[in-house]
Design a protein around this motif. Structure first.
Motif, PDB file in Angstrom:
ATOM      1  N   ALA A   1      55.509  40.355  46.996  1.00 46.70           N
ATOM      2  CA  ALA A   1      55.229  41.523  46.392  1.00 46.70           C
ATOM      3  C   ALA A   1      56.051  42.458  47.076  1.00 46.70           C
ATOM      4  O   ALA A   1      56.272  43.338  46.798  1.00 46.70           O
ATOM      5  N   GLY A   2      55.727  42.421  48.620  1.00 46.02           N
ATOM      6  CA  GLY A   2      56.624  43.279  49.497  1.00 46.02           C
ATOM      7  C   GLY A   2      58.239  43.549  48.787  1.00 46.02           C
ATOM      8  O   GLY A   2      58.664  44.530  49.237  1.00 46.02           O
ATOM      9  N   LEU A   3      58.688  42.455  48.685  1.00 45.04           N
ATOM     10  CA  LEU A   3      60.116  42.993  48.160  1.00 45.04           C
ATOM     11  C   LEU A   3      60.369  43.485  47.112  1.00 45.04           C
ATOM     12  O   LEU A   3      61.257  44.683  47.296  1.00 45.04           O
ATOM     13  N   SER A   4      59.053  43.040  45.964  1.00 48.20           N
ATOM     14  CA  SER A   4      58.844  44.325  45.433  1.00 48.20           C
ATOM     15  C   SER A   4      59.435  45.767  45.908  1.00 48.20           C
ATOM     16  O   SER A   4      59.943  46.526  45.484  1.00 48.20           O
ATOM     17  N   VAL A   5      57.968  46.062  46.883  1.00 46.27           N
ATOM     18  CA  VAL A   5      57.705  47.641  46.533  1.00 46.27           C
ATOM     19  C   VAL A   5      58.433  48.231  47.677  1.00 46.27           C
ATOM     20  O   VAL A   5      58.822  49.367  47.282  1.00 46.27           O
ATOM     21  N   ILE A   6      58.611  47.498  48.320  1.00 40.73           N
ATOM     22  CA  ILE A   6      59.773  48.059  49.691  1.00 40.73           C
ATOM     23  C   ILE A   6      60.082  48.091  49.219  1.00 40.73           C
ATOM     24  O   ILE A   6      61.026  49.964  49.321  1.00 40.73           O
ATOM     25  N   ARG A   7      61.360  47.612  47.921  1.00 39.81           N
ATOM     26  CA  ARG A   7      62.957  48.032  47.614  1.00 39.81           C
ATOM     27  C   ARG A   7      62.508  49.196  46.216  1.00 39.81           C
ATOM     28  O   ARG A   7      63.414  50.236  46.796  1.00 39.81           O
ATOM     29  N   GLY A   8      61.432  49.469  46.138  1.00 36.04           N
ATOM     30  CA  GLY A   8      60.868  50.614  44.996  1.00 36.04           C
ATOM     31  C   GLY A   8      60.704  51.761  46.361  1.00 36.04           C
ATOM     32  O   GLY A   8      61.182  52.783  45.372  1.00 36.04           O
ATOM     33  N   PHE A   9      60.210  51.473  47.494  1.00 34.19           N
ATOM     34  CA  PHE A   9      60.047  52.356  47.888  1.00 34.19           C
ATOM     35  C   PHE A   9      61.568  53.388  48.212  1.00 34.19           C
ATOM     36  O   PHE A   9      61.749  54.700  48.327  1.00 34.19           O
ATOM     37  N   ALA A  10      62.647  52.696  48.369  1.00 34.19           N
ATOM     38  CA  ALA A  10      64.171  52.804  48.811  1.00 34.19           C
ATOM     39  C   ALA A  10      64.797  53.279  47.538  1.00 34.19           C
ATOM     40  O   ALA A  10      65.267  54.714  47.984  1.00 34.19           O
ATOM     41  N   LEU A  11      63.970  52.848  46.279  1.00 34.46           N
ATOM     42  CA  LEU A  11      64.800  53.883  45.592  1.00 34.46           C
ATOM     43  C   LEU A  11      64.284  55.042  45.497  1.00 34.46           C
ATOM     44  O   LEU A  11      64.863  56.187  44.540  1.00 34.46           O
ATOM     45  N   LEU A  12      62.891  54.903  45.166  1.00 28.68           N
ATOM     46  CA  LEU A  12      62.151  56.094  44.860  1.00 28.68           C
ATOM     47  C   LEU A  12      62.717  57.237  45.335  1.00 28.68           C
ATOM     48  O   LEU A  12      62.633  58.507  45.290  1.00 28.68           O
ATOM     49  N   ILE A  13      62.619  57.430  47.014  1.00 31.15           N
ATOM     50  CA  ILE A  13      62.952  58.425  48.139  1.00 31.15           C
ATOM     51  C   ILE A  13      64.414  58.273  47.935  1.00 31.15           C
ATOM     52  O   ILE A  13      64.579  59.902  47.553  1.00 31.15           O
ATOM     53  N   THR A  14      65.705  57.969  47.625  1.00 29.84           N
ATOM     54  CA  THR A  14      67.123  57.965  47.067  1.00 29.84           C
ATOM     55  C   THR A  14      67.290  58.395  45.398  1.00 29.84           C
ATOM     56  O   THR A  14      67.751  59.520  45.412  1.00 29.84           O
ATOM     57  N   GLY A  15      66.191  58.456  44.557  1.00 24.93           N
ATOM     58  CA  GLY A  15      66.371  58.140  43.234  1.00 24.93           C
ATOM     59  C   GLY A  15      67.734  57.552  42.757  1.00 24.93           C
ATOM     60  O   GLY A  15      67.782  57.590  41.977  1.00 24.93           O
ATOM     61  N   GLY A  16      68.041  56.696  43.545  1.00 24.83           N
ATOM     62  CA  GLY A  16      68.849  55.553  43.579  1.00 24.83           C
ATOM     63  C   GLY A  16      69.997  56.059  44.166  1.00 24.83           C
ATOM     64  O   GLY A  16      70.932  54.315  44.318  1.00 24.83           O
TER      65      GLY A  16
END
Ligand SMILES: Nc1ncnc2c1ncn2[C@@H]1O[C@H](COP(=O)(O)OP(=O)(O)OP(=O)(O)O)[C@@H](O)[C@H]1O
Ligand SMILES: [Mg+2]
Lengths: 274, 336
Positions: free
Chosen positions: B143-158
């Motif tokens: 779950a952490g793998l998914s959530v934390i990567r999601g935050f990284a993507l969200l912050i940078t917009g990819g």
């Protein structure tokens, strides 16, 4: 051991439920200083559970525990250890991949400081482990051996050595002799006599009823989580104990067999230990 | 037992001297990976000209620093019988956030401290669910793998966030100290510390104890839940350090960094003879395992083979090394 003395351990009204199963139902246990109590009962009677309550490994749903007259409520095994209660667990509770010395000292490894950083003092640990084992006459070739490479009886000896070596005031032994050879059983019984003479209170759980008559002062019988009977050793015999354990007159051949076995060893032992 | 029937009389020790072979077999996990490492190095040294040159070897260490650092922490996690799948995502999050923090004008030392703290907090949260709520580590960190990567993507917009090349921050990834790349130096310090903690301290002992028999360790009076909590704090912090080093070396923070990084880390640890069942770990093995993974990647590129060979070969090596481990040395595997 007069009645005016304060009990070393007084457990009253101990209950513990596991799901649908009432493992302990208002059980109690009293132990005087230097007394050896034999705890017997059927498989699943709750002997291990009540001793784990005393060693802090199981937290009861209700009930009170007094040690030397002071009420305690252990929330972890560390607290029971601090109160000098040591236990040989039925499953031995050894870490297979840790060496003999490491298992003996598990949870209280000697420290040394290097540049202010606390580290394991392995040298001291192994020295003291060798002393501990030879004091108890336990033959383990090498304290650096991993416990997984030891025989069943050797493993049991390690568990006993660990509980007996840290100056306990209460020593609980849950089937300590199950895996031991004849001589080693004798050694454990002798150990119980020695420590109880020093004032250590001992709880011995065993299915070898003849052993009880060799070392115990008193026998407590449990049945389905309750105390059902208590006998001073001089007021009972093996047949009586067997009947108390199974809860009725029991004419099984093995009982008679054990009883006759005992009669011989019994008289002899009474004389020897007097 | 000896011929003397009475266990209470004193005996001479019955042990023969430990032979070389005993030691080799006892350290089977480390031995098989050491063998593999040497064979790999030898192979690439013979088949390529560039492999056995000082610049290339230093480059390997520099590039494998994040792997080495996180693998050291992962050794603790796996030795407790746990796993941390979130390290790649934590690496990506801290890589992007450190770039973002520098862009926002936060001084670089503070940015580094914040990132390490963030990694520690992520580990703390995951560790709480694993140690105190008894949810399997695999599930929590998946779950952490998914959530934390999601935050990284969200912050940078990819997108990836650049770091000013003049910032002293990049020296962490690029500087050379005494002829050694800075990331390698950091990795060496971390590995030494990890080795000492793992083998010589009470904490290291309890990490092994928890993996071998958690209930026995608990009954010995050890606060096992706190030990478990701490190994995830360690792995989170190590992953954050890896993120900082990576972004400093690349000069940017990308939310796509470290995809599959957790698998490399776990491969390195398991190659090194640490048992996934817990209770058996070796930091020397982990170092060799991580270096083997790094040497393979580097050597296959130097051999002008397709880089896509790397995962195939790595996978085979893992299988063979562990098979050797089970069969030949009978180490690493469960003893009984
Ligand atoms: N952790 C547990 N979870 C569920 N049930 C348990 C647990 N521990 C004990 N019990 C149950 O409590 C009852 C008493 O168990 P206990 O181990 O105290 O018996 P015992 O008297 O020591 O028996 P034995 O002579 O077989 O060792 C058993 O029926 C057992 O199934
Ligand atoms: Mg039992």
């Amino acid at each position: 051991m007069t009645d005016t003395q304060i009990s070393r351990v007084r457990m009253t009204g101990i209950s513990k439920r596991y799901g649908a199963l009432q493992s302990l139902d208002n059980a109690s246990l009293n132990l005087m200083p230097g007394e050896v109590l034999g705890l017997v009962g059927d498989n699943g009677a709750g002997k291990s559970t009540i001793s784990k309550v005393l060693s802090g490994a199981v937290i009861p749903d209700s009930g009170t525990i007094e040690i030397d007259g002071r009420p305690v409520s252990f929330t972890s095994p560390a607290e029971a250890r601090a109160a000098r209660i040591e236990m040989v667990y039925q499953d031995l509770a050894l870490c297979d991949t840790i060496d003999v010395a490491g298992n003996l000292f598990l949870g209280r490894e000697p420290k040394r400081h290097i540049a202010g950083v606390p580290m394991l003092d392995k040298k001291l640990m192994h020295e003291r482990a060798r002393d501990m084992l030879s004091n108890l006459g336990i033959v383990i070739p090498d304290t650096w051996m991993k416990v997984e490479n030891l025989s069943g009886g050797q493993r049991q000896s390690i568990a006993i050595g660990r509980a007996a070596s840290f100056d306990p005031s209460v020593l609980i032994m849950d089937e300590p002799t199950a895996a031991l050879a004849v001589a080693e059983v004798e050694a454990v019984l002798e150990l119980i006599r020695t420590v109880s003479r020093r004032g250590v209170s001992v709880i011995l759980i065993t299915h070898r009823l003849q052993d009880l008559f060799l070392v115990c002062d008193r026998i407590q019988v449990m049945y389905e989580g309750r105390n059902v009977a208590e006998r001073r050793i001089e007021d009972t015999n093996i047949e009586d104990v067997v009947n108390l354990i199974v809860g009725r007159k029991f004419a099984a051949r093995s009982a008679g067999h054990q009883a006759s076995h005992n009669q011989a060893g019994h008289t002899q032992e009474r004389g020897a230990s007097a | 037992m000896s011929s003397e029937p009475n266990a209470y009389s004193s005996h001479p020790p019955r042990m023969r001297e430990t032979t070389m072979l005993d030691k080799v077999i006892a350290n089977g996990g480390v031995m098989s990976i050491a063998l593999f490492f040497v064979v790999c190095c030898f192979f690439f040294a013979v088949t390529t000209d560039a492999f056995l040159t000082a610049p290339n070897l230093l480059n390997i260490i520099r590039q494998s620093a994040p792997l080495l650092i996180v693998a050291a922490a992962m050794t603790f996690v796996i030795t407790t019988g746990g796993i941390d799948l979130s390290v790649g995502s934590v690496l990506a999050l801290t890589a992007t956030l450190s770039a973002a923090a520098l862009q926002a004008g936060i001084p670089w030392p503070l940015a580094i401290i914040l990132m390490l703290a963030l990694g520690g907090v992520v580990g703390l949260i995951q560790g709480y669910f694993i140690a105190y709520e008894k949810i399997p580590a695999f599930i929590v960190t998946l779950a952490g793998l998914s959530v934390i990567r999601g935050f990284a993507l969200l912050i940078t917009g990819g997108y990836s966030i650049p770091i000013e090349p003049t910032s002293p921050f990049v020296t962490i990834g690029r500087a050379w100290v005494l002829g050694i790349p800075a990331p390698a130096l950091i990795a060496i310090v971390v590995l030494l510390a990890a080795y000492v903690v793992f083998n010589e301290t009470h904490f290291g002992r309890y990490v092994t104890g928890v993996g071998a028999n958690a209930e026995a360790t608990r009954r010995a009076g050890v606060n096992t839940r706190r030990v478990i909590l701490w190994v995830y704090i360690l792995s989170g912090t190590a992953a954050a350090a890896a993120g900082v080093i990576l972004s400093a070396r690349l000069g940017s923070g990308s939310s796509n960094a470290g995809q599959g990084f957790e698998l490399d880390v776990i491969a390195a640890v398991v190659l090194g003879g640490t048992s996934l069942f817990g209770g058996r770990g070796s930091l020397v093995g982990t170092i060799l395992g991580a270096l083997t993974v790094a040497v393979l990647a580097n050597g296959l590129i130097l051999s002008h083979l397709s880089p896509f060979f790397t995962p195939i070969v790595t996978g085979f090596i893992i299988l063979v090394a562990i098979w050797l481990n089970f069969r030949l040395f009978k180490g690493g595997a469960k003893g009984r």
